[in-house]
Design an enzyme around this catalytic site. Structure first.
Site, PDB file in Angstrom:
ATOM      1  N   LYS A  96      -2.211  -7.490  13.441  1.00  0.00           N
ATOM      2  CA  LYS A  96      -3.541  -7.481  12.815  1.00  0.00           C
ATOM      3  C   LYS A  96      -3.427  -8.200  11.483  1.00  0.00           C
ATOM      4  O   LYS A  96      -2.378  -8.140  10.814  1.00  0.00           O
ATOM      5  CB  LYS A  96      -3.983  -6.036  12.579  1.00  0.00           C
ATOM      6  CG  LYS A  96      -5.459  -5.861  12.423  1.00  0.00           C
ATOM      7  CD  LYS A  96      -6.151  -5.649  13.757  1.00  0.00           C
ATOM      8  CE  LYS A  96      -7.643  -5.515  13.586  1.00  0.00           C
ATOM      9  NZ  LYS A  96      -8.324  -5.286  14.849  1.00  0.00           N
ATOM     10  N   VAL A 204     -20.321  -4.766  17.333  1.00  0.00           N
ATOM     11  CA  VAL A 204     -20.170  -3.845  18.465  1.00  0.00           C
ATOM     12  C   VAL A 204     -21.284  -2.801  18.470  1.00  0.00           C
ATOM     13  O   VAL A 204     -21.942  -2.585  19.491  1.00  0.00           O
ATOM     14  CB  VAL A 204     -18.801  -3.117  18.428  1.00  0.00           C
ATOM     15  CG1 VAL A 204     -18.674  -2.193  19.634  1.00  0.00           C
ATOM     16  CG2 VAL A 204     -17.645  -4.108  18.409  1.00  0.00           C
ATOM     17  N   TYR A 206     -24.300  -2.577  17.276  1.00  0.00           N
ATOM     18  CA  TYR A 206     -25.662  -2.984  17.631  1.00  0.00           C
ATOM     19  C   TYR A 206     -25.783  -3.206  19.145  1.00  0.00           C
ATOM     20  O   TYR A 206     -26.747  -2.781  19.777  1.00  0.00           O
ATOM     21  CB  TYR A 206     -26.041  -4.257  16.868  1.00  0.00           C
ATOM     22  CG  TYR A 206     -27.521  -4.489  16.871  1.00  0.00           C
ATOM     23  CD1 TYR A 206     -28.304  -3.996  15.838  1.00  0.00           C
ATOM     24  CD2 TYR A 206     -28.142  -5.168  17.910  1.00  0.00           C
ATOM     25  CE1 TYR A 206     -29.681  -4.176  15.844  1.00  0.00           C
ATOM     26  CE2 TYR A 206     -29.508  -5.355  17.922  1.00  0.00           C
ATOM     27  CZ  TYR A 206     -30.270  -4.865  16.886  1.00  0.00           C
ATOM     28  OH  TYR A 206     -31.628  -5.033  16.891  1.00  0.00           O
TER      29      TYR A 206
END
Ligand code: NAD
Length: 376
Positions: A96, A204, A206
């Site tokens: 990440k 994501v 919404y």
């Protein structure tokens, strides 16, 4: 540009014990800190594991209050990616990246290009995608200087924004959760009339809200961006509440779709939901929070199991023949059966679902063939 391998978090350039201890305890393979005064880039790329394949995970841009906070986030998020790929049997390791800064004000093409160059220097050990604060257009910008980027536009041969498949995966996960709560009804559980409180209405959240609205779910919404929340409320006929009120909303499912650490010793006692099922990474502030939820009789759908749809979408894009949306949707459906497996393990071992998911991930990691250095 200055590139330093390893943590460097305090003003004297010395690593803090906390970060070092965390890196050692979690077994990260490599942590790269990059600072570029020309573009203002301050970023961290954490590679937790390349055992199953190249470390894959999104890049997040967020106004962290300190380098230490950003490092902690990168370390936790990258480890979660290792488990996400292992549980879903995907050929990736865990990594990440985080960029310190406000995406609305500080995300400039030159900064993304500088980030892309650092990414390129890692030679494919880490492959990026979009996370909080990042978009398909940003991935396209990064792709100008490195091939180690995914989540690029479908029209240009990429697999597109993974958020849509993440939201679809969360819906499948919610069906498994409702089935676990109410018993199987001889087919995928229906979400009509199920009351869902969603925290975070970004890429994501919404989409998840829109999908649930189509299914006839009853929605309660919140976002730090009040304009966005009000608009979503109007469009979806949903109730909008303040950021803090969401934790006390009476609902069937709480869907965290913002940042991590929101399930903790302060929020868990206030929850009035039957289950937690959302996309956010690292929802539990501490490992004990899994037991805290269990103690309150709240079913927890472990984040790295239910939010794997985006990673599955990316994996399909990497496959032979290129991206195939129908295939990605079919594979994303399996999130439901994977969650049921976690619920079964938790019951059989008498542990929390969070512990069960970790054990499943550890078992899959142990049984994965270690890839040769040349392949990584
Ligand atoms: P995003 O940046 O598009 O949206 C995040 C939203 O959350 C923003 O609208 C923001 O205003 C809101 N928010 C932040 N803090 C909040 C708070 N305290 N209360 C209410 N709202 C808050 O991010 P995203 O891509 O939608 O990702 C959401 C979460 O899902 C993140 O934790 C991310 O790591 C995780 N996730 C995303 C994907 C993906 O495909 N995008 C995949 C797996 C996991």
């Amino acid at each position: 540009m200055a590139l330093h391998d390893g943590p460097r978090t305090d003003s004297s350039g010395m690593p803090t014990m906390t970060s070092l201890e965390q890196i050692e305890a979690d077994g990260h393979e490599r942590v790269t800190i990059c600072c570029d005064s020309r573009t203002g880039l301050h970023a961290i790329i954490a590679i937790h594991s390349t055992r199953r394949g190249p470390a894959l995970g999104g890049v997040r841009m967020w106004p962290y209050s300190s380098m230490e906070d950003a490092l902690r986030d990168a370390l936790r998020l990258s480890k979660a990616m290792t488990f996400k790929a292992a549980v879903s049997r995907l050929p990736f390791g865990g990594g990440k990246a985080v960029i310190m800064g406000d995406p609305a004000r500080q995300k400039r093409p030159a900064l993304l290009t500088a980030f892309g160059r650092v990414l390129d220097s890692l030679g494919g050990r880490y492959i990026t995608a979009q996370d909080v604060g990042m978009t398909v257009a940003d991935m396209e910008r990064i792709r100008r200087v490195t091939p180690y980027v995914t989540g690029t536009a479908v029209g240009r041969g990429g697999s597109g924004d993974p958020s849509e498949m993440t939201a679809i995966g969360v819906v499948h996960g919610m069906r498994a959760v409702v089935e676990e709560l109410d018993g199987a009804s001889g087919g995928p559980a229906r979400l009509q009339g199920v009351r869902v409180a969603i925290q975070g209405l970004g890429k994501v959240g919404y989409r998840l809200a829109a999908l649930l609205h189509q299914e006839g779910a009853d929605l309660i919404l919140t976002d730090l961006d009040h304009e966005l929340a009000d608009r979503a409320g109007r469009e979806l006929g949903a109730k909008v509440v303040g950021e803090d009120e969401i934790f006390e909303a009476t609902c069937d499912l709480l869907a965290p779709c913002a940042l991590g650490g929101i399930l903790n010793s302060k929020t868990i006692p206030c929850l009035r939901c039957r289950a937690v099922a959302g996309s956010a990474n690292n929802q539990l502030a501490e490992p004990e929070d899994g037991e805290r939820l269990q103690g309150r009789g709240i079913l927890y759908a472990p984040d790295f199991v239910i939010n794997a749809g985006g990673l599955i979408n990316i994996a399909v894009g990497f496959g032979r023949g290129g991206y195939d949306r129908a295939k990605a949707e079919r594979r994303t459906q399996t999130i439901s059966s994977r969650l049921k497996e976690v619920f079964r393990i938790a019951k059989a071992r008498g542990c929390s679902t969070a512990t069960a998911a970790e054990r499943l991930g550890e078992a899959r990691l142990r049984s994965s063939p270690r890839r040769r250095a040349a392949e990584r």
